[in-house]
Write a protein that holds these residues in place. Sequence first.
Motif: not given
Length: 462
Positions: A40-69
């Motif tokens: 939250h210190n680094l990401c709150d009130n910054k605007g739109p973000t993309v969150t990316v997960f890299y799981n242990t089986d080499n799958n990459v997925y995530g989510g986009y938020l047009s609002e702010t955290w």
Amino acid sequence: MDGLLKNRDRIQLSEWIGRACNLVLLYKVSRDGGSAEKFHNLCDNKGPTVTVFYNTDNNVYGGYLSETWGGTDQWCIDQKAFLFKLYSVGEWKPKKFFSNGKSNNYYKSTNYGPLFANLWSFYGSPEKSCCGYKMGSTSFFSGSHFHMEGETSQSIANGHNDVTEMEVYFVKDGPLALEHATLWREQPQWNLQTFQELKEYITKYEPFEESEVPEANILLIGQVGAGKSSFLNTINSIFKGAISSRACTGSAENTLTKSFEKLRIRDPAAKKHLKFRICDTRGIEKALSIKEEDLRFIMDGNLPNHYIFNPVDSASAKVPGFVKDPTLKERMHVVVFVIDGSTLDVLPEDTLKKLKDFKTMVVDRGIPQLVLLTKMDKVCEFVEKDISNMFVSEGVEGLVTKAADVIGIPRSHVLPVKNYEKETLLNINVNILALGALRQALLFADDFLENQFEIEQENSRR
């Protein structure tokens, strides 16, 4: 430390978001520590973000938020939010999952990391595992808030949310710029000087002198629609100074090239033909492909210019104008395989077999080979926007490697190009790529002519 997203990932995410943007790394769990407070210190009130997960089986997925955290401790709805996957077990399989637009789909709380309704990160701090971090799995890709298009947590993430890394990027508006991307091959200087130097080299080109061959013969071989005739038209357009169409091109079920053509390029400024011929042939296709015997006769210099291919029977010595005892000047001096890069991943097995069989015939004759990989603008959006991005595109690099493997040729002999197809005006970067490929073909032709000259010299001394 830089983020793990590749160029193709950034381009794809920009396309999904629906506007030109850059992704700036805000938070990285392995770098910044796994705590909700740090996130939250680094990401709150910054605007739109993309969150990316890299799981242990080499799958990459995530989510986009047009609002702010933030930290209001409430469920909220973001109509523009979406979930996505980029890789499945290391394989590029991008897919976007839209919000259903009817229910709350993300949660703001100082006690949690980034939290989408069907994709949780962590509460407080993630539990560490032997390979990274255990993230939340509540309603994991269940489809209750996003349209999953038949996908599940199993198909997207092998059923678990254990990750090696998680990153959060700020979506910064502005033209997509990958100036810090790594070059996978040295590239030309994209300027007028480079273009003029290449054009001058080709204009002044003379075949290997001792061979006494008046023109270098460049043979084009490739599947139907790959761009053989378009490459010839591209070269002709460059020297004419305007888009031209010497060879017949367009969409057709079968090849539009019905005859063997040894075409010259004229330099209008010098009012003379250049010292090479680009030789076009019938394309490779399922039923009416160029015959092996026809190709042998072409490479050995037996078939006359303008020979019309018989779709049923192979050529023979009875063909009018058949050259019974061809000399070096009638033979092919370099072979260029033209492959459609946009269909390379789905190239039919019979086409692959013919390409490999033809390549064996070329090798048996000691003729050097190149591969032109066409339609790269259809492979990579970043290249489509700017041809000068050709040698930073990871998508193009992957296809160059694959083409080299398919044909059995060094990677350095595979040259990505862009032919003139939809354009009405010339583009200097398209010109530079095409002339660079032509120069390499002429250099290889000279290698062949020099080798043949030395063989003749050795034979004459016996």
